[in-house]
Design a protein around this motif. Structure first.
Motif, mmCIF file in Angstrom:
data_model
loop_
_atom_site.group_PDB
_atom_site.id
_atom_site.type_symbol
_atom_site.label_atom_id
_atom_site.label_comp_id
_atom_site.label_asym_id
_atom_site.label_seq_id
_atom_site.Cartn_x
_atom_site.Cartn_y
_atom_site.Cartn_z
ATOM 1 N N LEU A 140 7.989 -24.443 42.552
ATOM 2 C CA LEU A 140 8.396 -23.578 43.660
ATOM 3 C C LEU A 140 9.278 -24.318 44.654
ATOM 4 C CD1 LEU A 140 5.083 -21.597 44.352
ATOM 5 C CD2 LEU A 140 7.119 -20.832 43.101
ATOM 6 N N SER A 141 8.970 -25.588 44.900
ATOM 7 C CA SER A 141 9.789 -26.386 45.813
ATOM 8 C C SER A 141 11.224 -26.502 45.289
ATOM 9 C CB SER A 141 9.174 -27.775 45.992
ATOM 10 O OG SER A 141 7.903 -27.705 46.603
ATOM 11 N N HIS A 142 11.365 -26.735 43.981
ATOM 12 C CA HIS A 142 12.703 -26.822 43.388
ATOM 13 C C HIS A 142 13.440 -25.485 43.474
ATOM 14 C CE1 HIS A 142 12.208 -30.829 42.000
ATOM 15 N NE2 HIS A 142 11.496 -30.586 40.915
ATOM 16 N N ILE A 143 12.756 -24.400 43.116
ATOM 17 C CA ILE A 143 13.415 -23.094 43.071
ATOM 18 C C ILE A 143 13.900 -22.683 44.459
ATOM 19 C CG2 ILE A 143 13.049 -20.623 42.645
ATOM 20 C CD1 ILE A 143 11.203 -21.381 40.343
ATOM 21 N N LEU A 144 13.126 -22.966 45.488
ATOM 22 C CA LEU A 144 13.555 -22.643 46.859
ATOM 23 C C LEU A 144 14.905 -23.275 47.168
ATOM 24 C CD1 LEU A 144 10.137 -23.043 48.686
ATOM 25 C CD2 LEU A 144 11.573 -20.986 48.824
ATOM 26 N N LEU A 145 15.077 -24.532 46.803
ATOM 27 C CA LEU A 145 16.315 -25.235 47.141
ATOM 28 C C LEU A 145 17.450 -24.885 46.186
ATOM 29 C CD1 LEU A 145 15.045 -28.744 48.235
ATOM 30 C CD2 LEU A 145 15.470 -26.699 49.604
ATOM 31 N N MET A 146 17.140 -24.611 44.933
ATOM 32 C CA MET A 146 18.178 -24.164 44.013
ATOM 33 C C MET A 146 18.759 -22.827 44.475
ATOM 34 S SD MET A 146 16.235 -25.210 40.470
ATOM 35 C CE MET A 146 17.511 -24.911 39.271
ATOM 36 N N GLU A 147 17.899 -21.942 44.935
ATOM 37 C CA GLU A 147 18.358 -20.639 45.407
ATOM 38 C C GLU A 147 19.110 -20.780 46.738
ATOM 39 O OE1 GLU A 147 19.033 -16.984 44.121
ATOM 40 O OE2 GLU A 147 17.654 -18.339 43.069
ATOM 41 N N LEU A 148 18.647 -21.684 47.591
ATOM 42 C CA LEU A 148 19.344 -21.924 48.856
ATOM 43 C C LEU A 148 20.754 -22.449 48.597
ATOM 44 C CD1 LEU A 148 18.698 -21.765 51.933
ATOM 45 C CD2 LEU A 148 18.211 -24.213 51.829
ATOM 46 N N ALA A 149 20.902 -23.339 47.610
ATOM 47 C CA ALA A 149 22.225 -23.857 47.254
ATOM 48 C C ALA A 149 23.120 -22.748 46.696
ATOM 49 C CB ALA A 149 22.095 -24.992 46.240
ATOM 50 N N LYS A 150 22.545 -21.817 45.928
ATOM 51 C CA LYS A 150 23.322 -20.680 45.416
ATOM 52 C C LYS A 150 23.844 -19.829 46.565
ATOM 53 C CE LYS A 150 21.288 -19.910 40.833
ATOM 54 N NZ LYS A 150 20.514 -18.932 40.012
ATOM 55 N N ILE A 151 22.989 -19.579 47.541
ATOM 56 C CA ILE A 151 23.401 -18.791 48.701
ATOM 57 C C ILE A 151 24.547 -19.491 49.427
ATOM 58 C CG2 ILE A 151 22.661 -17.969 50.984
ATOM 59 C CD1 ILE A 151 19.838 -17.578 49.734
ATOM 60 N N ARG A 152 24.432 -20.807 49.587
ATOM 61 C CA ARG A 152 25.487 -21.573 50.269
ATOM 62 C C ARG A 152 26.801 -21.474 49.505
ATOM 63 N NH1 ARG A 152 26.947 -26.945 49.397
ATOM 64 N NH2 ARG A 152 25.002 -27.379 48.274
ATOM 65 N N ARG A 153 26.751 -21.596 48.195
ATOM 66 C CA ARG A 153 27.979 -21.561 47.400
ATOM 67 C C ARG A 153 28.585 -20.163 47.321
ATOM 68 N NH1 ARG A 153 25.494 -25.941 44.400
ATOM 69 N NH2 ARG A 153 26.896 -27.733 44.611
ATOM 70 N N GLU A 154 27.739 -19.137 47.340
ATOM 71 C CA GLU A 154 28.261 -17.761 47.322
ATOM 72 C C GLU A 154 29.054 -17.458 48.584
ATOM 73 O OE1 GLU A 154 24.498 -16.012 44.665
ATOM 74 O OE2 GLU A 154 24.713 -15.509 46.806
ATOM 75 N N GLY A 155 28.633 -18.041 49.714
ATOM 76 C CA GLY A 155 29.372 -17.908 50.962
ATOM 77 C C GLY A 155 29.366 -16.530 51.579
ATOM 78 N N LYS A 156 28.409 -15.698 51.205
ATOM 79 C CA LYS A 156 28.343 -14.330 51.735
ATOM 80 C C LYS A 156 27.251 -14.164 52.791
ATOM 81 C CE LYS A 156 29.979 -12.376 47.359
ATOM 82 N NZ LYS A 156 29.631 -11.519 46.194
ATOM 83 N N GLN A 157 26.192 -14.902 52.649
ATOM 84 C CA GLN A 157 25.083 -14.861 53.597
ATOM 85 C C GLN A 157 24.764 -16.285 54.027
ATOM 86 O OE1 GLN A 157 22.462 -12.802 50.693
ATOM 87 N NE2 GLN A 157 22.141 -11.268 52.291
ATOM 88 N N MET A 158 24.136 -16.405 55.200
ATOM 89 C CA MET A 158 23.738 -17.708 55.713
ATOM 90 C C MET A 158 24.921 -18.689 55.645
ATOM 91 S SD MET A 158 19.918 -17.868 53.949
ATOM 92 C CE MET A 158 19.282 -19.217 54.951
ATOM 93 N N THR A 159 26.055 -18.245 56.137
ATOM 94 C CA THR A 159 27.307 -19.005 56.013
ATOM 95 C C THR A 159 27.323 -20.279 56.848
ATOM 96 O OG1 THR A 159 28.284 -17.588 57.723
ATOM 97 C CG2 THR A 159 28.677 -16.971 55.416
ATOM 98 N N TYR A 160 26.293 -20.498 57.608
ATOM 99 C CA TYR A 160 26.166 -21.712 58.415
ATOM 100 C C TYR A 160 25.560 -22.875 57.627
ATOM 101 C CZ TYR A 160 21.601 -19.472 58.548
ATOM 102 O OH TYR A 160 20.432 -18.856 58.175
#
Length: 418
Positions: A140-160
């Motif tokens: 679960l710890s890994h998946i949280l950060l893998m998904e957070l990195a996906k969000i960052r790379r998508e650049g649509k949400q949490m753009t900060y």
């Protein structure tokens, strides 16, 4: 009485993981040109600087500075305001040739007689908590950060979002050691400065709760989703601010995230790190072999939880010891000591044979350097090989995460009459 157990992970942008990824990218480039390369790379990253050091014996020529810069940019350090970016950071190389005293014990005429690249003990672990036979908290710890990195790379949400982040998950277990619920989630993520400290923290916390956690939950099998009961403690950026991060915030070094790389504190760890080491170093290859053994034993039904220890002496092919602990979960008539002896019969644990069986001379290591070496999906891909010293390049299909294959289950069942 039940208990709590906690594991953590760090993202690809964490400074120690930046170092690991550079080390394994260098290893892959050496192996791509010369599969017989002997490599032990150690990397240090800090404000505006990456230092590459270590020992290499190879016929390949690798532009180590370019490899390091490409890794840094791929991770996401592309802005000067981060005080560490791939285009402008300094890169210093102090890589030299492998000691002949080590080489003489490792390189032999036949791969069967190849000696261990160092002494030491290595562990592998598997259990039934997840479909990948991994402990739940680290997954679960890994998946949280893998998904957070996906969000960052998508650049649509949490753009900060910026590249550096850490997670931590606490699981509550019942008296029988079965997971009851997710007790606590901790997320610390680097971010742009975009408002007052209090307002930034509130926005980030809300986004973690409303964007990240639902995405993670959707990735989980139903039996794990049931543990997400909505009553967990959620701690986000507990210091209140995380603008300064990455190698500017903390110096990063290869091999400092051993527990993140393995089982999150479950089982045991022998002490040797993985990244930057070619497979002649049993710190790496024998750890992969031990995981392969443990996972296949659990999948075959020998036990519900298994720890395997292998130990080697430098220059000696056969392990000096094999140890198995089933934590009282064995489903076979044999004792743990007898299981260990049978493991030695089923698996050829000489380093040369481990390397051959798991295909470890291929450039397969960059993908292991973030989000754990174990519990990952086995896959095949076509990679470019050769090209060193003006030679021709060619394509080759190679296997990744071979130590996660369940290819010995039937052999184990036959040996144990299961």
């Amino acid at each position: 009485m039940g208990y709590l157990f906690t594991s953590e992970s760090v993202s690809e942008g964490h400074p120690d993981k930046v170092a690991d990824q550079i080390a394994d990218a260098l290893l892959d480039e050496f192996l791509r040109q010369d599969p017989e390369s002997k490599v032990a790379c150690e990397i240090l990253v800090t404000t505006g600087l990456a230092v590459l050091s270590g020992e290499v014996r190879t016929t390949a020529y690798v532009d180590v500075q370019q490899v390091a810069r490409e890794v840094v940019k791929r991770i996401g350090y592309t802005k000067s305001e981060y005080m560490f970016d791939g285009d402008s950071c300094g890169v210093i190389s102090s890589i030299h040739e492998q000691s002949p005293d080590i080489n003489r014990g490792v390189v032999r005429q036949s791969e069967e007689e190849q000696g261990a690249g160092d002494q030491g003990m290595m562990f592998g672990y598997a259990c039934r908590e997840t479909d990948d036979y991994m402990p739940l908290a680290i997954v679960l710890s890994h998946i949280l950060l893998m998904e957070l990195a996906k969000i960052r790379r998508e650049g649509k949400q949490m753009t900060y979002l910026r590249p550096d982040s850490k997670s931590q998950v606490t699981i509550e277990y019942d008296d029988n050691g079965q997971p009851l619920r997710i007790h606590t989630i901790v997320i610390s993520t680097q971010h742009d400065e975009f408002d007052t400290d209090e307002r930034m923290q509130q926005i980030i916390r809300d986004d973690i709760e409303k964007i990240l956690i639902p995405r993670v939950k959707n990735r989980l099998p139903e039996r794990v989703q049931k543990l997400c009961k909505g009553d967990h403690n959620l701690l986000v950026n507990p210091t209140g601010k995380f603008v300064i991060g990455g190698p500017h915030g903390d110096t990063g070094l290869t091999g400092r995230k051993l527990i993140v790389d393995t089982y999150g504190g479950k089982g045991a760890h022998g002490g040797g790190s993985f990244s930057g080491k070619d497979p002649s170093k049993v710190d790496r290859s024998a750890s992969y072999a031990a995981r392969h053994i443990a996972k296949n034993l659990v999948a075959a039904g020998v036990a519900d939880e298994v720890l395997v220890q292998l130990a080697y002496a430098i220059g000696v092919p056969n392990p000096v010891s094999i140890f198995v602990n089933t934590y009282g979960t064995s489903r076979v008539k044999q004792s743990d000591a007898e299981i260990a002896r049978m493991v030695g019969k089923i698996f050829d644990l000489r380093p040369g044979m481990i390397i051959k069986r798991l295909g470890l001379k291929n450039p397969i290591y960059s993908v292991t350097a973030a989000y754990g070496h174990f519990g990952r999906d086995y896959f095949k891909a076509t990679v470019k090989m050769g090209g060193g010293n003006g030679g021709n390049t060619y394509e080759k299909e190679v296997e990744f995460f071979t130590w996660e294959k369940l290819d010995y289950v039937e052999k184990i069942k036959a040996e144990f009459n299961l």
